[in-house]
Design a protein around this motif. Structure first.
Motif, PDB file in Angstrom:
ATOM      1  N   LEU A   1      31.124  44.405  24.393  1.00 54.23           N
ATOM      2  CA  LEU A   1      31.813  43.540  23.435  1.00 54.23           C
ATOM      3  C   LEU A   1      33.108  42.950  23.988  1.00 54.23           C
ATOM      4  O   LEU A   1      33.539  41.885  23.541  1.00 54.23           O
ATOM      5  CB  LEU A   1      32.130  44.317  22.157  1.00 54.23           C
ATOM      6  N   TYR A   2      33.734  43.633  24.946  1.00 52.03           N
ATOM      7  CA  TYR A   2      35.112  43.285  25.281  1.00 52.03           C
ATOM      8  C   TYR A   2      35.374  42.952  26.746  1.00 52.03           C
ATOM      9  O   TYR A   2      36.417  42.384  27.057  1.00 52.03           O
ATOM     10  CB  TYR A   2      36.032  44.437  24.870  1.00 52.03           C
ATOM     11  N   PHE A   3      34.480  43.296  27.654  1.00 52.36           N
ATOM     12  CA  PHE A   3      34.774  43.124  29.065  1.00 52.36           C
ATOM     13  C   PHE A   3      33.912  42.035  29.701  1.00 52.36           C
ATOM     14  O   PHE A   3      32.747  41.865  29.340  1.00 52.36           O
ATOM     15  CB  PHE A   3      34.584  44.437  29.829  1.00 52.36           C
ATOM     16  N   ASP A   4      34.509  41.315  30.632  1.00 52.14           N
ATOM     17  CA  ASP A   4      33.800  40.330  31.449  1.00 52.14           C
ATOM     18  C   ASP A   4      33.559  40.985  32.805  1.00 52.14           C
ATOM     19  O   ASP A   4      34.491  41.202  33.580  1.00 52.14           O
ATOM     20  CB  ASP A   4      34.658  39.068  31.598  1.00 52.14           C
ATOM     21  N   TYR A   5      32.318  41.304  33.087  1.00 51.59           N
ATOM     22  CA  TYR A   5      32.010  42.089  34.277  1.00 51.59           C
ATOM     23  C   TYR A   5      32.225  41.321  35.579  1.00 51.59           C
ATOM     24  O   TYR A   5      32.234  41.922  36.660  1.00 51.59           O
ATOM     25  CB  TYR A   5      30.579  42.612  34.207  1.00 51.59           C
ATOM     26  N   GLN A   6      32.413  40.004  35.502  1.00 52.11           N
ATOM     27  CA  GLN A   6      32.742  39.260  36.713  1.00 52.11           C
ATOM     28  C   GLN A   6      34.172  39.545  37.161  1.00 52.11           C
ATOM     29  O   GLN A   6      34.496  39.396  38.341  1.00 52.11           O
ATOM     30  CB  GLN A   6      32.573  37.760  36.475  1.00 52.11           C
TER      31      GLN A   6
ATOM     32  N   ARG B   1      34.581  44.673  37.107  1.00 53.00           N
ATOM     33  CA  ARG B   1      33.213  45.017  37.486  1.00 53.00           C
ATOM     34  C   ARG B   1      32.940  46.516  37.309  1.00 53.00           C
ATOM     35  O   ARG B   1      33.827  47.349  37.498  1.00 53.00           O
ATOM     36  CB  ARG B   1      32.952  44.632  38.940  1.00 53.00           C
ATOM     37  N   PRO B   2      31.697  46.861  36.969  1.00 48.11           N
ATOM     38  CA  PRO B   2      31.311  48.279  36.968  1.00 48.11           C
ATOM     39  C   PRO B   2      31.333  48.828  38.388  1.00 48.11           C
ATOM     40  O   PRO B   2      31.230  48.066  39.357  1.00 48.11           O
ATOM     41  CB  PRO B   2      29.890  48.264  36.393  1.00 48.11           C
ATOM     42  N   HIS B   3      31.476  50.141  38.506  1.00 49.09           N
ATOM     43  CA  HIS B   3      31.537  50.794  39.815  1.00 49.09           C
ATOM     44  C   HIS B   3      30.385  51.778  39.940  1.00 49.09           C
ATOM     45  O   HIS B   3      30.048  52.476  38.978  1.00 49.09           O
ATOM     46  CB  HIS B   3      32.855  51.553  39.980  1.00 49.09           C
ATOM     47  N   ILE B   4      29.827  51.861  41.126  1.00 49.69           N
ATOM     48  CA  ILE B   4      28.798  52.857  41.392  1.00 49.69           C
ATOM     49  C   ILE B   4      29.406  53.960  42.239  1.00 49.69           C
ATOM     50  O   ILE B   4      30.217  53.704  43.141  1.00 49.69           O
ATOM     51  CB  ILE B   4      27.551  52.243  42.066  1.00 49.69           C
TER      52      ILE B   4
ATOM     53  N   PRO C   1      33.338  49.543  32.796  1.00 52.45           N
ATOM     54  CA  PRO C   1      34.722  49.470  32.310  1.00 52.45           C
ATOM     55  C   PRO C   1      34.814  50.109  30.934  1.00 52.45           C
ATOM     56  O   PRO C   1      33.874  50.030  30.129  1.00 52.45           O
ATOM     57  CB  PRO C   1      35.010  47.970  32.250  1.00 52.45           C
ATOM     58  N   GLU C   2      35.949  50.724  30.653  1.00 48.21           N
ATOM     59  CA  GLU C   2      36.081  51.395  29.377  1.00 48.21           C
ATOM     60  C   GLU C   2      37.515  51.354  28.874  1.00 48.21           C
ATOM     61  O   GLU C   2      38.456  51.074  29.624  1.00 48.21           O
ATOM     62  CB  GLU C   2      35.634  52.859  29.475  1.00 48.21           C
ATOM     63  N   ALA C   3      37.655  51.635  27.609  1.00 49.26           N
ATOM     64  CA  ALA C   3      38.953  51.884  26.987  1.00 49.26           C
ATOM     65  C   ALA C   3      38.719  53.013  25.997  1.00 49.26           C
ATOM     66  O   ALA C   3      37.851  52.915  25.120  1.00 49.26           O
ATOM     67  CB  ALA C   3      39.480  50.647  26.279  1.00 49.26           C
TER      68      ALA C   3
ATOM     69  N   PRO D   1      49.662  35.988  31.438  1.00 46.56           N
ATOM     70  CA  PRO D   1      49.153  37.063  30.611  1.00 46.56           C
ATOM     71  C   PRO D   1      48.006  36.664  29.715  1.00 46.56           C
ATOM     72  O   PRO D   1      47.283  37.517  29.227  1.00 46.56           O
ATOM     73  CB  PRO D   1      50.376  37.490  29.801  1.00 46.56           C
ATOM     74  N   GLY D   2      47.827  35.381  29.448  1.00 48.32           N
ATOM     75  CA  GLY D   2      46.731  34.959  28.593  1.00 48.32           C
ATOM     76  C   GLY D   2      45.383  35.008  29.287  1.00 48.32           C
ATOM     77  O   GLY D   2      44.378  34.666  28.685  1.00 48.32           O
ATOM     78  N   LYS D   3      45.347  35.411  30.561  1.00 50.20           N
ATOM     79  CA  LYS D   3      44.090  35.467  31.303  1.00 50.20           C
ATOM     80  C   LYS D   3      43.852  36.895  31.781  1.00 50.20           C
ATOM     81  O   LYS D   3      44.076  37.213  32.932  1.00 50.20           O
ATOM     82  CB  LYS D   3      44.144  34.529  32.517  1.00 50.20           C
ATOM     83  N   PRO D   4      43.475  37.793  30.898  1.00 51.56           N
ATOM     84  CA  PRO D   4      43.334  39.198  31.250  1.00 51.56           C
ATOM     85  C   PRO D   4      42.407  39.383  32.448  1.00 51.56           C
ATOM     86  O   PRO D   4      41.371  38.746  32.561  1.00 51.56           O
ATOM     87  CB  PRO D   4      42.728  39.820  29.992  1.00 51.56           C
ATOM     88  N   GLY D   5      42.832  40.309  33.314  1.00 53.40           N
ATOM     89  CA  GLY D   5      41.986  40.658  34.453  1.00 53.40           C
ATOM     90  C   GLY D   5      42.189  39.756  35.651  1.00 53.40           C
ATOM     91  O   GLY D   5      41.753  40.084  36.737  1.00 53.40           O
TER      92      GLY D   5
END
Length: 287
Positions: free
Chosen positions: A46-51, A54-57, A70-72, A277-281
């Protein structure tokens, strides 16, 4: 209830809010120093843009390869305390739906009887590593400012998720404050910055009354400062620049200096970052 009360939620996020990894390291230190259990995690879809986040293996203890998204997550202490209890909110800054993200955590905070909220952040600033780390302590809550002698920011412009969370908490009746450490901008190669982490924890203890263990942080902070001293010793230009910053800082700290000096530095930093700051990540100040 005066101040932040006895059940305080402390939040820090990776990304734009976390120069020198000072804020996220402070949360990690608190978590490692106590015993916590997860209460709630958002759905990452719902909240993260994986680009951008990114998820980690990785391999677990048994050697099995697992994918970490990614988590919170909000954590609470597993044992009660006679003093102030600190709940922790940590993770990656979300890329979308900030209002829904903030509301989810505020709803959980209300169910957990949270009485106060403190956002931890860190910013790159024109300050010397050889002096105490400045920490801006502020709040938009009139009563909290009067009770805890906090500043009121006059900044207007784009913000990060910490501001969205603080605004939502305060609107729900949970008084909110923020602590921002100033990390010397020329030490980007010396990350993490334990001296800034230590300064945040010192101020957090003052603000909340919680008993916070420092562990090895004082030793780590001294080693961090010594490593920068060694790097500067071989660079005349850097040495002179640090000397200029020291002169400016000593002027701020003099009895004749305005009490608004740290607040003014905080405002200057935010205005310099006005398009970020308006561009998280994407806008980590270390980049």
């Amino acid at each position: 209830m005066d101040g932040l009360g006895r059940r305080v939620l402390v939040a820090a996020f990776d990304g734009w809010n976390d120069a020198g990894e000072a804020a996220s390291s402070a949360l990690a230190h608190l978590r490692d120093a106590g015993e916590y259990e997860p209460v709630f995690s958002v759905d990452p879809e719902l909240y993260f843009d994986y680009q951008y986040t990114r998820p980690h293996i990785a391999a677990d203890a048994d050697g099995k390869r697992i994918l970490r998204w990614p988590e919170a997550t909000l954590l609470r202490p597993t044992t009660s305390s006679d003093g102030t209890e600190l709940l922790l909110l940590t993770g990656a800054e979300p890329a979308r739906a900030w209002q829904a993200f903030a509301n989810e955590f505020v709803d959980v905070a209300l169910r957990e009887d949270v009485t106060g909220f403190v956002a931890l952040g860190s910013m790159m600033s024109d300050v010397p590593h050889t002096r105490p780390i400045s920490v801006f302590a502020g709040s938009d809550n009139d009563q909290l400012r009067a009770t805890l002698d906090l500043e009121r920011s006059s900044y207007e412009g784009p913000v990060g998720i910490l501001s969205a969370l603080a605004h939502a908490a305060d609107a729900a009746g949970i008084p909110a404050a923020s602590l921002w450490a100033s990390v010397p901008h020329y030490v980007a190669g010396h990350t993490p910055s334990p001296k800034a982490t230590l300064a945040l924890l010192d101020r957090l203890e003052d603000l909340t009354g919680a008993d916070i263990s420092r562990g090895s942080l004082p030793t780590d902070a001294a080693a961090w400062e010594a490593s920068i001293d060694a790097a500067a010793a071989d660079d005349e230009e850097m040495t002179e620049y640090i000397r200029q910053l020291e002169t400016t800082r000593d002027t701020w700290d003099s009895p004749e200096a305005s009490g608004d000096a740290i607040a003014q530095e905080f405002e200057r930093y935010l205005r310099r970052r006005g398009d970020g700051p308006g561009k998280p990540g994407r806008d980590d100040p270390r980049r």
